[in-house]
Design a protein around this motif. Structure first.
Motif: not given
Length: 339
Positions: A203-215
């Motif tokens: 993958l080139t030039s991107g964004e990543g998101y990680s989400y849960s109940e705490e953060k």
């Protein structure tokens, strides 16, 4: 005597080729039909199908050569009998064992060739064929295309916005829902990379998101690799001994080893039966040669496969000595006693 031996061998070679080539062609067609079934799962070019057929060639030769020799040798003697040449030879004082000695050399050579084929070439070709199919199957899982529906990519759900002519993809989104968190990745460009049977997504030039109940976490990246999501299961192969005698015993491999040894010895062990079937007195015997040929091949192959269920490795000495004894008795009563 040398001229006579060459004459018999020449007749044998002509009949052998006339039987082997059609039999090999039929077996090849069967294997090609089997190969065609793979195209329902994987895509194969003409070169790749030729490559796969080449991997199957040792197996094709192994099953067609001994049968071709057995039939050709018996028909050679039968032809000499029909032309009354066998009767002339015996009238001149030539013993039937002279014919056996003449056929012994090509039979021995063929048996050695078959042993080398199955013990040395067969494991290598079988491993290459299995790994090639596994590789193509894993590669087929990456047959991605732009659509409004997502693709399954290992543990990820993959969406492709656009497929470019150079084989790359743009506007790619990946989503992975785990038990405690969800991960969302978006990239401007994606590319499939094959690294020794392991297919990866770059993958080139991107964004990543990680989400849960705490953060909630966000990252920006220039390049990201998603590795080992679909690993190709490749068979390991070092030497023929490793294949036939693995550290962990395999009943399937052991059975194949016993069967292939017996099949390889078939031309050599059947010389008495070949003489018994092929040498006939045309004036007094009608000679149901094709029936006897069919029965000889069927009985030997059936015994080689079925006796393993009871005798296991002892099948080899039991069938070798039992077959030689039985065929010698037939040879003694039908040929030596009459000629």
């Amino acid at each position: 005597m040398k001229i006579l031996q060459n004459y018999i061998k020449k007749s044998l070679s002509i009949l052998f080729l006339s039987i082997f080539l059609p039999l090999f062609s039929i077996a090849s067609i069967v294997f090609l039909i089997k190969m065609a079934t793979y195209t329902a799962i994987i895509q194969l070019s003409l070169f790749e199908m030729s490559k796969l057929f080449f991997f199957m060639l040792p197996e094709l030769l192994f099953y067609t050569l001994p049968i071709s020799f057995f039939v050709a040798a018996a028909l050679t003697l039968f032809k000499l009998s029909n032309d009354n040449e066998i009767i002339v030879l015996f009238a001149l004082g030539i013993h039937p064992k002279f014919i056996l000695k003449t056929l012994f050399t090509p039979a021995l050579f063929l048996s050695i060739l078959l042993l080398f084929n199955f013990f040395i070439l067969f494991p290598h070709a079988k491993t290459l064929s299995s790994n090639f199919i596994s590789y193509k199957k894993s590669e087929a899982k990456f047959n991605l295309s732009a659509s409004e529906f997502g693709h399954k990519f290992g543990e990820w759900l993959l969406y492709i916005g656009e497929e470019k002519s150079d084989g790359t993809y743009s506007q790619v989104i990946l989503f992975n829902k785990k038990q405690e968190e969800e991960v969302l990745i978006g990239a401007q460009k994606a590319e499939i990379i094959n690294d020794s049977g392991i297919l990866r997504l770059k993958l080139t030039s991107g964004e990543g998101y990680s989400y849960s109940e705490e953060k909630f976490t966000q990252i920006d990246f220039k390049t990201m690799y998603i590795n080992d999501t679909m690993k190709t299961d490749l068979d390991k192969y070092q030497a023929p001994m490793d294949y036939w005698f693995p550290k962990e015993q395999s009943a399937k491999i052991e059975k194949k080893l016993i069967t292939n040894i017996l099949f390889s010895l078939f031309p050599l062990l059947s010389l008495f039966l070949i003489a018994s079937i092929g040498i006939v007195h045309v004036r007094h015997q009608k000679g149901k040669i094709y029936l006897f040929l069919f029965l000889g091949i069927t009985i030997y192959y059936a015994l080689a496969i079925s006796l393993q269920l009871v005798l296991f490795a002892y099948t080899i000495p039991v069938l070798v000595f039992g077959w030689l004894l039985a065929t010698y008795i037939i040879y003694k009563r039908t040929i030596v006693a009459k000629f």
